[in-house]
Design a protein around this motif. Structure first.
Motif, PDB file in Angstrom:
ATOM      1  N   ARG A 142       0.887  -1.162   0.000  1.00 14.56           N
ATOM      2  CA  ARG A 142       0.000   0.000   0.000  1.00 14.56           C
ATOM      3  C   ARG A 142       0.929   1.217   0.000  1.00 14.56           C
ATOM      4  N   THR A 143       1.255   1.758   1.151  1.00 12.22           N
ATOM      5  CA  THR A 143       2.277   2.802   1.228  1.00 12.22           C
ATOM      6  C   THR A 143       3.484   2.232   1.953  1.00 12.22           C
ATOM      7  N   GLY A 144       4.546   3.016   2.017  1.00  8.99           N
ATOM      8  CA  GLY A 144       5.763   2.561   2.686  1.00  8.99           C
ATOM      9  C   GLY A 144       6.834   2.183   1.680  1.00  8.99           C
ATOM     10  N   VAL A 145       8.090   2.352   2.098  1.00  8.45           N
ATOM     11  CA  VAL A 145       9.215   2.043   1.205  1.00  8.45           C
ATOM     12  C   VAL A 145       9.827   0.708   1.602  1.00  8.45           C
ATOM     13  N   ARG A 146      10.655   0.169   0.718  1.00  8.61           N
ATOM     14  CA  ARG A 146      11.387  -1.044   1.074  1.00  8.61           C
ATOM     15  C   ARG A 146      12.369  -0.682   2.170  1.00  8.61           C
ATOM     16  N   PRO A 147      12.669  -1.613   3.072  1.00  7.03           N
ATOM     17  CA  PRO A 147      13.602  -1.297   4.161  1.00  7.03           C
ATOM     18  C   PRO A 147      14.903  -0.693   3.655  1.00  7.03           C
ATOM     19  N   ALA A 148      15.402  -1.189   2.539  1.00  8.47           N
ATOM     20  CA  ALA A 148      16.679  -0.683   2.025  1.00  8.47           C
ATOM     21  C   ALA A 148      16.588   0.789   1.619  1.00  8.47           C
ATOM     22  N   ASP A 149      15.373   1.272   1.355  1.00  7.67           N
ATOM     23  CA  ASP A 149      15.200   2.669   0.940  1.00  7.67           C
ATOM     24  C   ASP A 149      14.901   3.612   2.110  1.00  7.67           C
ATOM     25  N   ALA A 150      14.814   3.042   3.312  1.00  7.46           N
ATOM     26  CA  ALA A 150      14.492   3.879   4.485  1.00  7.46           C
ATOM     27  C   ALA A 150      15.541   4.971   4.729  1.00  7.46           C
ATOM     28  N   PRO A 151      16.844   4.672   4.551  1.00  7.54           N
ATOM     29  CA  PRO A 151      17.820   5.739   4.826  1.00  7.54           C
ATOM     30  C   PRO A 151      17.639   6.967   3.948  1.00  7.54           C
ATOM     31  N   GLY A 152      17.225   6.780   2.697  1.00  3.16           N
ATOM     32  CA  GLY A 152      17.018   7.929   1.814  1.00  3.16           C
ATOM     33  C   GLY A 152      15.902   8.820   2.345  1.00  3.16           C
ATOM     34  N   GLY A 203      23.387   5.900  10.256  1.00  3.90           N
ATOM     35  CA  GLY A 203      23.583   6.827  11.373  1.00  3.90           C
ATOM     36  C   GLY A 203      22.305   7.284  12.058  1.00  3.90           C
ATOM     37  N   PHE A 204      21.171   6.591  11.800  1.00  5.59           N
ATOM     38  CA  PHE A 204      19.908   6.945  12.475  1.00  5.59           C
ATOM     39  C   PHE A 204      19.530   5.821  13.435  1.00  5.59           C
ATOM     40  N   GLU A 205      19.228   6.161  14.653  1.00  8.87           N
ATOM     41  CA  GLU A 205      18.827   5.118  15.607  1.00  8.87           C
ATOM     42  C   GLU A 205      17.304   4.954  15.578  1.00  8.87           C
ATOM     43  N   ALA A 206      16.847   3.777  15.168  1.00  7.10           N
ATOM     44  CA  ALA A 206      15.399   3.521  15.119  1.00  7.10           C
ATOM     45  C   ALA A 206      14.969   2.985  16.484  1.00  7.10           C
ATOM     46  N   ARG A 207      14.781   3.899  17.429  1.00 10.08           N
ATOM     47  CA  ARG A 207      14.415   3.410  18.767  1.00 10.08           C
ATOM     48  C   ARG A 207      12.947   2.997  18.831  1.00 10.08           C
ATOM     49  N   VAL A 208      12.133   3.489  17.926  1.00 11.53           N
ATOM     50  CA  VAL A 208      10.735   3.031  17.839  1.00 11.53           C
ATOM     51  C   VAL A 208      10.606   2.121  16.621  1.00 11.53           C
ATOM     52  N   ARG A 209      10.119   0.899  16.865  1.00 15.84           N
ATOM     53  CA  ARG A 209       9.889  -0.035  15.748  1.00 15.84           C
ATOM     54  C   ARG A 209       8.447  -0.500  15.912  1.00 15.84           C
ATOM     55  N   SER A 210       7.581   0.163  15.161  1.00 11.98           N
ATOM     56  CA  SER A 210       6.147   0.094  15.434  1.00 11.98           C
ATOM     57  C   SER A 210       5.423  -0.785  14.409  1.00 11.98           C
ATOM     58  N   GLY A 211       4.846  -1.857  14.897  1.00 12.52           N
ATOM     59  CA  GLY A 211       4.056  -2.739  14.039  1.00 12.52           C
ATOM     60  C   GLY A 211       2.588  -2.478  14.291  1.00 12.52           C
ATOM     61  N   GLY A 212       1.721  -3.122  13.515  1.00 12.50           N
ATOM     62  CA  GLY A 212       0.351  -2.863  13.860  1.00 12.50           C
ATOM     63  C   GLY A 212      -0.709  -3.472  12.997  1.00 12.50           C
ATOM     64  N   SER A 213      -1.398  -4.431  13.590  1.00  6.95           N
ATOM     65  CA  SER A 213      -2.678  -4.907  13.081  1.00  6.95           C
ATOM     66  C   SER A 213      -3.217  -5.833  14.158  1.00  6.95           C
TER      67      SER A 213
END
Ligand code: PLP
Length: 369
Positions: A142-152, A203-213
């Motif tokens: 639906r929406t969202g990027v591939r994990p590899a594209d998150a840094p961009g 160099g970004f710390e993902a301290r929140v890793r939020s799932g949901g359903s």
């Protein structure tokens, strides 16, 4: 849905059973709490300040919403920690609205494009430090990027003065068919892990890793602190439908009949045509939500095989029931999907042991923007 409808309802009515609602609110909070996963329930399901207060009292850490309009309603109602889990495009009137919200509550927003990051940054001014989560596609497409594209996306957020605090995903492919929630939960976990790792390398710390359903909330592991080797750990879950449950949740195995807290009470208005009966809940009450793995749009509780197979705006047609009620009888229909159904009503009729004990407004009804 082993609870009784009260008498003298003005139908169609949105009826919620308080005992079942309370049990659902408590059990999700307890399950996630026991695993060390924060619960940030999605309030788009109930759109109700009263239910959100109950979720907060049970330990919810903030709320999730889908729109700025919902966030405004909950902020007005005293909720000061709200995540808009949606790729907000902060253009036009939304520029002013997002800035006003960010001033008065702890606001988090989902971002999945450099364009959206730049617009939010532009609305809030340089170095606003607004907390954002990069949205990942874990398989729902639906929406969202591939994990590899998150840094961009994260780099664009940082350039716009936003504070990237983590990643989020909605594993909506859990809803594809019964049997799908397990795989979707694994995808959810894997996407959050991969996204967090990709961000860490940039160099970004993902301290929140939020799932949901709702179907995956209890399936995804949690409880780590994100230290080395535990980057896969989901820190937060955003289930929404679990407060009420519905036909789809039962078909997926994420709820049993006894967990269904909401039904549409509806009056039989016609038995004129042989082999069917007609109720006063049509598409404007039950919604047209339909899935391939369920027949029809809702099921008459306690009437085996009595499915609402056709809808017009104010008529629900139940074909080929094993028996037929009389004109004037009130029956309870369990809808396919509760969230759009709630949005059709201005209040809940709250019952306990078959008696009306309260009425609650659907406070964020119609807040689509
Ligand atoms: N998070 C997001 C982004 C969603 O879109 C949804 C539902 O659509 C949820 C959480 C809650 O999911 P559920 O309705 O399965 O409880």
């Amino acid at each position: 849905m082993p609870w009784e409808l009260p008498r003298d309802l003005d139908t169609p009515a949105l009826v919620v059973d308080l005992d079942t609602l309370e049990a659902n609110v408590a059990s999700m909070a307890a399950d996630l709490g026991a695993r060390g996963v924060a619960l940030r329930p999605h309030a788009k399901t109930h759109k109700s300040l009263e239910i959100a207060r109950r979720q907060r009292a049970a330990g919810a850490a903030g709320l999730t919403v889908a729109t700025l309009g919902e966030a405004e309603v909950f902020a007005d109602g005293g909720f000061d920690d709200v995540f808009v889990a949606y790729p907000v495009i902060a253009d036009g009137p939304k520029r002013r609205r997002i800035a006003a919200l960010a001033e008065r509550i702890r606001l988090r927003v989902g971002v999945e494009s450099p364009e959206a990051a730049a617009l939010i940054g532009g609305a809030l001014g340089p170095a606003s430090g607004l907390e954002v989560l990069v949205e990942l596609d874990s398989g729902h497409h639906r929406t969202g990027v591939r994990p590899a594209d998150a840094p961009g996306v994260a780099a664009a957020c940082a350039a716009a003065g936003l504070d990237v605090v983590g990643v989020f995903t909605h594993p909506g492919h859990a809803y594809a068919a019964p049997g799908c929630p397990d795989g979707a939960a694994r995808d959810e976990d894997a996407a959050l892990a991969a996204g967090a790792l990709a961000l860490a390398r940039a160099g970004f710390e993902a301290r929140v890793r939020s799932g949901g359903s709702t179907p995956t909330a209890r399936l995804v592991a949690g409880g780590g602190d994100g230290a080395a080797g535990e980057a896969a750990t989901v820190t937060e879950q955003r289930p929404g439908s679990y407060v009420f449950n519905d036909r789809i949740q039962q078909a997926l195995g994420s709820a049993a009949g006894g967990d269904v807290a909401l039904a549409v009470a509806t009056t039989v208005v016609s038995v004129s045509r042989p082999g069917c009966f007609v109720v006063d809940a049509g598409s404007k009450a039950l919604s047209l939500d339909h899935v391939d793995f369920l027949e029809g749009f809702g099921e008459v509780w306690g009437w085996q095989g009595a499915v609402v197979t056709r809808l017009s705006e104010h008529h629900g047609i139940v074909e080929a029931p094993a028996r037929r009620p009389a004109v004037g009888e009130v029956v309870a229909v369990v809808p396919n999907h509760v969230c759009p159904v709630v949005d059709h009503f201005d209040h809940y009729v709250v019952v306990r042991r078959g008696r009306v004990v309260d009425r609650w407004p659907v406070d964020a009804r119609g807040r689509l923007r």
